[in-house]
Write a protein that holds these residues in place. Structure first.
Motif, PDB file in Angstrom:
ATOM      1  N   GLU A 218      58.177  43.738  48.512  1.00 15.08           N
ATOM      2  CA  GLU A 218      57.190  42.710  48.232  1.00 15.08           C
ATOM      3  C   GLU A 218      56.362  43.160  47.036  1.00 15.08           C
ATOM      4  OE1 GLU A 218      54.899  41.284  51.478  1.00 15.08           O
ATOM      5  OE2 GLU A 218      56.463  41.695  52.950  1.00 15.08           O
ATOM      6  N   VAL A 219      56.267  42.284  46.041  1.00 12.33           N
ATOM      7  CA  VAL A 219      55.510  42.584  44.831  1.00 12.33           C
ATOM      8  C   VAL A 219      54.242  41.747  44.851  1.00 12.33           C
ATOM      9  CG1 VAL A 219      55.528  42.571  42.322  1.00 12.33           C
ATOM     10  CG2 VAL A 219      57.630  43.086  43.586  1.00 12.33           C
ATOM     11  N   PHE A 220      53.121  42.419  44.776  1.00  6.27           N
ATOM     12  CA  PHE A 220      51.837  41.737  44.772  1.00  6.27           C
ATOM     13  C   PHE A 220      51.197  41.879  43.402  1.00  6.27           C
ATOM     14  CE2 PHE A 220      52.621  43.121  49.116  1.00  6.27           C
ATOM     15  CZ  PHE A 220      52.403  41.948  49.817  1.00  6.27           C
ATOM     16  N   PRO A 221      50.565  40.843  42.898  1.00  5.35           N
ATOM     17  CA  PRO A 221      49.906  40.956  41.611  1.00  5.35           C
ATOM     18  C   PRO A 221      48.778  41.964  41.657  1.00  5.35           C
ATOM     19  CG  PRO A 221      49.287  38.912  42.729  1.00  5.35           C
ATOM     20  CD  PRO A 221      50.397  39.530  43.537  1.00  5.35           C
ATOM     21  N   ASP A 222      48.633  42.694  40.570  1.00  7.44           N
ATOM     22  CA  ASP A 222      47.578  43.696  40.483  1.00  7.44           C
ATOM     23  C   ASP A 222      46.276  42.989  40.107  1.00  7.44           C
ATOM     24  OD1 ASP A 222      45.941  45.824  40.099  1.00  7.44           O
ATOM     25  OD2 ASP A 222      47.265  46.913  38.748  1.00  7.44           O
ATOM     26  N   THR A 223      45.615  42.446  41.123  1.00  9.30           N
ATOM     27  CA  THR A 223      44.417  41.650  40.861  1.00  9.30           C
ATOM     28  C   THR A 223      43.279  42.499  40.308  1.00  9.30           C
ATOM     29  OG1 THR A 223      43.791  41.953  43.187  1.00  9.30           O
ATOM     30  CG2 THR A 223      45.012  39.956  42.620  1.00  9.30           C
ATOM     31  N   GLU A 224      43.263  43.781  40.659  1.00 10.60           N
ATOM     32  CA  GLU A 224      42.196  44.644  40.162  1.00 10.60           C
ATOM     33  C   GLU A 224      42.320  44.838  38.660  1.00 10.60           C
ATOM     34  OE1 GLU A 224      40.381  49.145  40.862  1.00 10.60           O
ATOM     35  OE2 GLU A 224      41.947  48.345  42.171  1.00 10.60           O
ATOM     36  N   SER A 225      43.539  45.148  38.171  1.00  8.12           N
ATOM     37  CA  SER A 225      43.739  45.331  36.746  1.00  8.12           C
ATOM     38  C   SER A 225      43.605  44.015  35.997  1.00  8.12           C
ATOM     39  CB  SER A 225      45.117  45.949  36.483  1.00  8.12           C
ATOM     40  OG  SER A 225      45.194  47.238  37.046  1.00  8.12           O
ATOM     41  N   PHE A 226      43.970  42.904  36.672  1.00  2.76           N
ATOM     42  CA  PHE A 226      43.947  41.603  36.013  1.00  2.76           C
ATOM     43  C   PHE A 226      42.539  41.260  35.540  1.00  2.76           C
ATOM     44  CE2 PHE A 226      46.078  37.722  35.051  1.00  2.76           C
ATOM     45  CZ  PHE A 226      45.129  36.737  35.146  1.00  2.76           C
ATOM     46  N   GLY A 227      41.529  41.683  36.258  1.00  2.00           N
ATOM     47  CA  GLY A 227      40.166  41.364  35.877  1.00  2.00           C
ATOM     48  C   GLY A 227      39.433  42.492  35.171  1.00  2.00           C
ATOM     49  N   THR A 228      40.146  43.574  34.821  1.00  2.00           N
ATOM     50  CA  THR A 228      39.502  44.718  34.194  1.00  2.00           C
ATOM     51  C   THR A 228      39.053  44.375  32.778  1.00  2.00           C
ATOM     52  OG1 THR A 228      40.836  46.260  35.473  1.00  2.00           O
ATOM     53  CG2 THR A 228      39.837  47.118  33.468  1.00  2.00           C
ATOM     54  N   GLU A 229      37.863  44.800  32.426  1.00  3.20           N
ATOM     55  CA  GLU A 229      37.354  44.621  31.069  1.00  3.20           C
ATOM     56  C   GLU A 229      37.446  45.947  30.333  1.00  3.20           C
ATOM     57  OE1 GLU A 229      33.930  41.910  29.726  1.00  3.20           O
ATOM     58  OE2 GLU A 229      33.018  43.903  29.843  1.00  3.20           O
ATOM     59  N   LEU A 230      38.141  45.941  29.206  1.00  2.59           N
ATOM     60  CA  LEU A 230      38.338  47.142  28.409  1.00  2.59           C
ATOM     61  C   LEU A 230      37.360  47.141  27.237  1.00  2.59           C
ATOM     62  CD1 LEU A 230      42.239  47.265  28.275  1.00  2.59           C
ATOM     63  CD2 LEU A 230      40.705  48.154  30.023  1.00  2.59           C
ATOM     64  N   SER A 231      36.832  48.313  26.931  1.00  2.00           N
ATOM     65  CA  SER A 231      35.871  48.460  25.831  1.00  2.00           C
ATOM     66  C   SER A 231      36.482  49.318  24.737  1.00  2.00           C
ATOM     67  CB  SER A 231      34.572  49.103  26.334  1.00  2.00           C
ATOM     68  OG  SER A 231      33.985  48.310  27.348  1.00  2.00           O
ATOM     69  N   ARG A 232      36.219  48.930  23.493  1.00  4.05           N
ATOM     70  CA  ARG A 232      36.750  49.672  22.360  1.00  4.05           C
ATOM     71  C   ARG A 232      36.038  51.011  22.233  1.00  4.05           C
ATOM     72  NH1 ARG A 232      36.918  46.098  17.279  1.00  4.05           N
ATOM     73  NH2 ARG A 232      34.665  46.489  17.269  1.00  4.05           N
ATOM     74  N   ARG A 233      36.839  52.091  22.192  1.00  5.31           N
ATOM     75  CA  ARG A 233      36.275  53.436  22.090  1.00  5.31           C
ATOM     76  C   ARG A 233      36.253  53.909  20.647  1.00  5.31           C
ATOM     77  NH1 ARG A 233      39.372  58.379  24.928  1.00  5.31           N
ATOM     78  NH2 ARG A 233      40.880  57.708  23.350  1.00  5.31           N
ATOM     79  N   ARG A 234      37.389  53.794  19.959  1.00  5.28           N
ATOM     80  CA  ARG A 234      37.479  54.159  18.554  1.00  5.28           C
ATOM     81  C   ARG A 234      38.056  52.980  17.797  1.00  5.28           C
ATOM     82  NH1 ARG A 234      40.230  59.953  19.793  1.00  5.28           N
ATOM     83  NH2 ARG A 234      38.346  61.113  20.372  1.00  5.28           N
TER      84      ARG A 234
END
Length: 279
Positions: free
Chosen positions: A104-120
């Motif tokens: 069973e494959v479940f969507p990665d809901t946690e990563s789906f809503g992750t906000e990434l910030s520019r580091r460099r």
């Protein structure tokens, strides 16, 4: 009321013959047997037993056969060396190797809503594939800008684009690689992966407001600019964050062909490994 239909041994044998392949001597584990037959054990209580549905495993089928046979005889405790129904079932199952894997494959809901910030931001790099083909920017009047790959020597080396690489944090999932955004030169062109799920395309998009890429939320429209940079020894690959399994690639053994997306790291005729060096 009384029942006038008795479960016969022929019925039980018929069920068993559907479950076991006597010619090959192997249980038909993967067959699904549908049973829709009313059974009326001989009794005086008016009881009617109806089994309806699907037998989906060997264990269920054997249990059903034992239950049918049990209806033909009165309840009694086994004596001496006689096996009980449960013991007989266990003996049969010891000789059967039945394995079913339910994935069973479940969507990665946690990563789906992750906000990434520019580091460099906008670190300049050179880039070429493992066949030494460099990326070259083609800007023709009236046509969208595109990247092609070719071997550059001597004065032509100046045609090589400067890849401006911006890194982002956090990493959504371990093992995916470093999230990056890839700019081309200093003219606000950025690589993006967009289109239908079945055939996403690599595009060059003009981004007037670079500050709009300071943060990127996974699952948003701006996630098309995001790639996972995965290092292996001296080379790197770039997988689309929006379209997993699709990689930036060049044509193998052919020059002056567009840099495009391909499905998989080992697609025939495509190169997905690049040498990326800080300038």
């Amino acid at each position: 009321m009384s029942c006038n239909t008795q479960v016969s041994s022929e019925m039980a044998n018929e069920i068993a013959s559907e479950i076991f392949d006597y010619e090959s001597g192997c249980p038909l584990v993967d067959e699904i047997m549908e049973i829709e037959q009313p059974w009326k054990p001989q009794c005086d209580s008016g009881l009617e037993l109806r089994v309806s549905g699907y037998v989906r495993s060997l264990k269920q089928a054997v249990t059903l056969v034992l239950a049918v046979e049990k209806l033909k005889r009165p309840q009694r405790k086994p004596i001496g060396s006689e096996f009980s129904d449960l013991e007989l079932l266990n003996i049969l199952m010891e000789h059967v190797n039945e394995e079913r894997v339910n994935l069973e494959v479940f969507p990665d809901t946690e990563s789906f809503g992750t906000e990434l910030s520019r580091r460099r931001s906008d670190e300049p790099h050179s880039i070429c594939d493992t066949e030494k083909k460099s990326w070259v920017l083609n800007e023709l009047n009236g046509l969208p800008a595109e990247l092609t790959a070719m071997v550059l020597q001597g004065p032509n080396i100046s045609q090589q684009v400067t890849l401006r690489l911006s890194t982002y944090i956090p990493q959504p999932q371990p093992g995916l690689g470093q999230p990056v955004v890839l700019g081309i030169g200093s003219n606000n062109l950025f690589l993006s992966c967009n289109g239908p799920d079945s055939l996403p395309a690599l595009e060059l998009e003009m981004v007037q407001d670079r500050d709009g890429l300071k943060t990127i939320r996974m699952g948003s429209a701006t996630a098309r600019f995001l790639f996972y940079k995965r290092d292996s020894g001296s080379t790197s690959s770039f997988e689309s964050a929006r379209f997993p399994g699709w990689f930036i690639s060049t044509s193998r053994n052919v020059e002056r062909v567009r840099v495009t997306m391909c499905n998989g790291r080992t697609t025939a005729g495509r190169v997905t490994d690049f040498q990326v060096s800080r300038i």
